[in-house]
Design a protein around this motif. Sequence first.
Motif, PDB file in Angstrom:
ATOM      1  N   LEU A   8       2.615  -3.827  -3.606  1.00 22.10           N
ATOM      2  CA  LEU A   8       3.665  -3.394  -2.730  1.00 22.10           C
ATOM      3  C   LEU A   8       4.916  -2.575  -3.606  1.00 22.10           C
ATOM      4  O   LEU A   8       5.089  -1.552  -3.017  1.00 22.10           O
ATOM      5  CB  LEU A   8       4.500  -4.838  -2.410  1.00 22.10           C
ATOM      6  CG  LEU A   8       5.673  -4.601  -1.622  1.00 22.10           C
ATOM      7  CD1 LEU A   8       5.464  -4.038  -0.320  1.00 22.10           C
ATOM      8  CD2 LEU A   8       6.449  -6.200  -1.484  1.00 22.10           C
ATOM      9  N   SER A   9       4.727  -2.728  -4.581  1.00 23.08           N
ATOM     10  CA  SER A   9       5.391  -1.909  -5.794  1.00 23.08           C
ATOM     11  C   SER A   9       4.712  -0.417  -5.725  1.00 23.08           C
ATOM     12  O   SER A   9       5.539   0.604  -5.694  1.00 23.08           O
ATOM     13  CB  SER A   9       5.262  -2.402  -7.322  1.00 23.08           C
ATOM     14  OG  SER A   9       6.179  -3.605  -7.337  1.00 23.08           O
ATOM     15  N   CYS A  60       9.320  -5.445  -7.162  1.00 16.20           N
ATOM     16  CA  CYS A  60      10.017  -6.043  -5.811  1.00 16.20           C
ATOM     17  C   CYS A  60      11.080  -7.132  -6.581  1.00 16.20           C
ATOM     18  O   CYS A  60      10.685  -7.820  -7.393  1.00 16.20           O
ATOM     19  CB  CYS A  60       8.993  -6.786  -5.402  1.00 16.20           C
ATOM     20  SG  CYS A  60       7.305  -5.946  -4.706  1.00 16.20           S
ATOM     21  N   THR A  97       5.450   3.363   7.007  1.00 14.64           N
ATOM     22  CA  THR A  97       5.712   2.084   6.384  1.00 14.64           C
ATOM     23  C   THR A  97       4.544   1.148   6.504  1.00 14.64           C
ATOM     24  O   THR A  97       3.998   0.549   5.652  1.00 14.64           O
ATOM     25  CB  THR A  97       7.025   1.315   6.601  1.00 14.64           C
ATOM     26  OG1 THR A  97       7.943   2.225   6.305  1.00 14.64           O
ATOM     27  CG2 THR A  97       7.227   0.089   5.886  1.00 14.64           C
ATOM     28  N   ALA A 148       3.152   0.873  -3.011  1.00 13.60           N
ATOM     29  CA  ALA A 148       3.558   1.117  -1.734  1.00 13.60           C
ATOM     30  C   ALA A 148       4.869   1.718  -1.841  1.00 13.60           C
ATOM     31  O   ALA A 148       5.144   3.143  -1.359  1.00 13.60           O
ATOM     32  CB  ALA A 148       3.407   0.157  -0.634  1.00 13.60           C
ATOM     33  N   LYS A 149       6.047   1.425  -2.401  1.00 12.94           N
ATOM     34  CA  LYS A 149       7.407   1.668  -2.665  1.00 12.94           C
ATOM     35  C   LYS A 149       7.368   2.922  -3.360  1.00 12.94           C
ATOM     36  O   LYS A 149       8.332   3.844  -2.840  1.00 12.94           O
ATOM     37  CB  LYS A 149       8.237   0.593  -3.240  1.00 12.94           C
ATOM     38  CG  LYS A 149       8.336  -0.668  -2.439  1.00 12.94           C
ATOM     39  CD  LYS A 149       9.067  -1.605  -3.325  1.00 12.94           C
ATOM     40  CE  LYS A 149      10.426  -1.433  -3.261  1.00 12.94           C
ATOM     41  NZ  LYS A 149      11.382  -2.403  -4.132  1.00 12.94           N
ATOM     42  N   LEU A 196       1.138  -0.116   4.311  1.00  8.26           N
ATOM     43  CA  LEU A 196       0.885  -1.602   3.991  1.00  8.26           C
ATOM     44  C   LEU A 196      -0.603  -1.775   4.651  1.00  8.26           C
ATOM     45  O   LEU A 196      -1.315  -2.466   3.776  1.00  8.26           O
ATOM     46  CB  LEU A 196       1.926  -2.434   4.842  1.00  8.26           C
ATOM     47  CG  LEU A 196       3.320  -2.380   4.312  1.00  8.26           C
ATOM     48  CD1 LEU A 196       4.228  -3.237   5.234  1.00  8.26           C
ATOM     49  CD2 LEU A 196       3.309  -3.179   2.774  1.00  8.26           C
ATOM     50  N   HIS A 214      10.038   0.691  -9.219  1.00  8.02           N
ATOM     51  CA  HIS A 214       9.998   0.019  -7.956  1.00  8.02           C
ATOM     52  C   HIS A 214       9.581  -1.358  -7.893  1.00  8.02           C
ATOM     53  O   HIS A 214       8.788  -1.723  -6.791  1.00  8.02           O
ATOM     54  CB  HIS A 214       9.058   1.065  -7.158  1.00  8.02           C
ATOM     55  CG  HIS A 214       9.586   2.542  -6.935  1.00  8.02           C
ATOM     56  ND1 HIS A 214      10.507   2.701  -6.105  1.00  8.02           N
ATOM     57  CD2 HIS A 214       9.416   3.614  -7.785  1.00  8.02           C
ATOM     58  CE1 HIS A 214      10.842   4.069  -6.026  1.00  8.02           C
ATOM     59  NE2 HIS A 214      10.225   4.610  -7.151  1.00  8.02           N
ATOM     60  N   TYR A 242       7.330  -6.106   5.051  1.00 12.17           N
ATOM     61  CA  TYR A 242       7.944  -5.203   5.665  1.00 12.17           C
ATOM     62  C   TYR A 242       9.246  -4.571   5.386  1.00 12.17           C
ATOM     63  O   TYR A 242       9.781  -3.473   4.945  1.00 12.17           O
ATOM     64  CB  TYR A 242       7.735  -5.350   7.098  1.00 12.17           C
ATOM     65  CG  TYR A 242       8.038  -4.257   8.118  1.00 12.17           C
ATOM     66  CD1 TYR A 242       7.107  -3.136   8.170  1.00 12.17           C
ATOM     67  CD2 TYR A 242       9.171  -4.197   8.931  1.00 12.17           C
ATOM     68  CE1 TYR A 242       7.608  -1.865   9.066  1.00 12.17           C
ATOM     69  CE2 TYR A 242       9.654  -3.300   9.756  1.00 12.17           C
ATOM     70  CZ  TYR A 242       8.544  -2.015   9.636  1.00 12.17           C
ATOM     71  OH  TYR A 242       8.947  -1.202  10.599  1.00 12.17           O
ATOM     72  N   LEU A 245       9.366  -3.150   1.781  1.00 11.75           N
ATOM     73  CA  LEU A 245       8.780  -1.571   1.777  1.00 11.75           C
ATOM     74  C   LEU A 245       9.997  -0.666   2.549  1.00 11.75           C
ATOM     75  O   LEU A 245      10.082   0.393   2.102  1.00 11.75           O
ATOM     76  CB  LEU A 245       7.620  -1.593   2.359  1.00 11.75           C
ATOM     77  CG  LEU A 245       6.728  -0.228   2.235  1.00 11.75           C
ATOM     78  CD1 LEU A 245       6.963   0.527   0.698  1.00 11.75           C
ATOM     79  CD2 LEU A 245       5.600  -0.218   2.701  1.00 11.75           C
TER      80      LEU A 245
END
Length: 630
Positions: free
Chosen positions: A170-171, A76, A141, A173-174, A145, A74, A84, A87
């Motif tokens: 961020l990865s 980025c 989402t 969160a994905k 974040l 996952h 935003y 994600l």
Amino acid sequence: MSIVSVQKLSMSFGERELFSDVSFEIEAKDKIGFIGNNGVGKTTLFRILCGELSPASGTVATEKNLKVGYMEQHACTHMERTIYEELLSVFSYLEEMEQKITEITRSIDEKQGDLHALVDEQTRLIDEFEREGGLTYQSRTKAALLGLGFSSEDFSLSVSALSGGQRSKLSLAKLLLSKSSLLLLDEPTNHLDIASVSWLEVFLKDYKGAMIIISHDRYFLDAVTNKTIELEHGKVMCYKGNYTEFKKKKQAILEAQKNKYENDIREIKRIEGIIEQQKRWNREKNLVTAHSKEKERDRIVAQLVKPDSELSSIRFRFEVESNSGNEVLDCQNLSKSFGSNHLFSHLSFHLQKGERVFILGENGCGKTTLFKILTREGVADAGEITFGAGVEVGYFDQMQENLNLNNTALDEVWNTYPRKSETTIRSALAAFLFKGDEVYKPLYECSGGERARISLLKLMLKGSNLLLLDEPTNHLDASSREALEETLLNYEGTLLVISHDRYFINKLASRVLVMSETGVKEYLGNYDYYAEHIEEASPSPETKEKKEKPKNDYQLRKEAASNERKRQTRLKRAEDEIERLENAIAITQDELSKDETVSDYEKLIALTAQLEELQAALEEQYLIWEENSI
């Protein structure tokens, strides 16, 4: 029921065998802490589980349609997107479904095509959309974040503008939103502050799938996991329970193994003494007895199990060369800004001899800057700093800027203490797990953990009576962290420590200071004590100006109980309203599917508009429910 069955896995790189004969099962709702020292093969095992590597031998059998989520999958990749948008791409299938529903609704409004077939397709898609979480995916989402430390202003930032740590978050969160049935989390708390880690704990405890977590954050493992797998000596052992329960069970098992081994050795020696005596007497009866005893001894030897040798761990002691006075440090009204970036002001605190004080605060609040000021590597904009009589400061820099990476381990320490003999330096390095030719290893080839051990060794040899430690457990594995804890518990000087390691804080802290822009808030206890009073952690400037009388514990408990009752009431109302709206939506959808409705255009339009209103209201209630269920 098992979703993954690992049987007799072995893995080697060249002549080095990482592990062999590894077997374990993963159940559908297991939350497993996967622990072991650095370099034993934990990440390699993850890569085998997700299919990136093939084992030397053994098998991994998985449940049909099992979806495995791993951080690297996952990463980025679309740098031009906003945070935003990147994600939200996890829910691209929902966005496509939503677009399709909009197109069908437009076709129905404009009476294009077979209305009966269109309404059937619309109903099917709406049902699937709701079932897949379509009503809440945008709010989830945003919540992910915010929970992981991004601000709402950050949502519009380009992925290309993020730091490495922010991209990792961020990865993560994905991965969390990927709907995987098995999550493989490799050090998920890296780059997170305490507030973000707490959010992650709540998220993972509520997660419906299974997960395996590699982490050195023992407090995090205690909060999330219900099973522990340890990889040690190339083999795995499985334990029910979290990290603390694992430690107790492992210690009991090791003690039992050790006692049995020692008892068996004593019994073997006793029997061999009898055998020798009987043979010395050399009569027929004695020889028969001796032969019988030999069989008894052989049976014990055959089942004799020598306990695994304990893995090497750091062995050291911080010695104080000279004592300080009782008053160690006093800071009054310190402030610091870098241009328009204001870090802190009105920062005041004091330290007395023997205290173990920990500093907490959000990332970027100026904790490391404060340490730079105290070590005179930086200058405060205002305020006074007074060190007590005889105070000698030692500083552990989490960035390890005090290391010359071109030096070998031996040269780095010896250059710092040239008056010490080579034997003394090498003995100290051995205590920090640098043995034999490892002392000639250049620091640029060393891992983060190895460099951290060199920094700790240099600090130990200095003999300071005030230690400023900035994230000292970063890069250290669990056994090294525990060795450091025991050492600092026996340290006779004073400690001022910045740390996100809540287990470490709990074990050592006598006082916690929480930094903010407007100063510090003091808590007379460890992390658990601070967590119980978390609502006081960030008082507003208005509250400070009013200088209200501090609340006692009874008032705090009463206020917390009142807030909890209000939260439960809001939650219950939201649940009731969700049930009502879902029933209303079901009734409306039934009406829409009737033949007489399809043929009545005005009624069809009215019901479609009504359905949209109900769905919007339902999404709003889901937001309220999510807000109050955390």
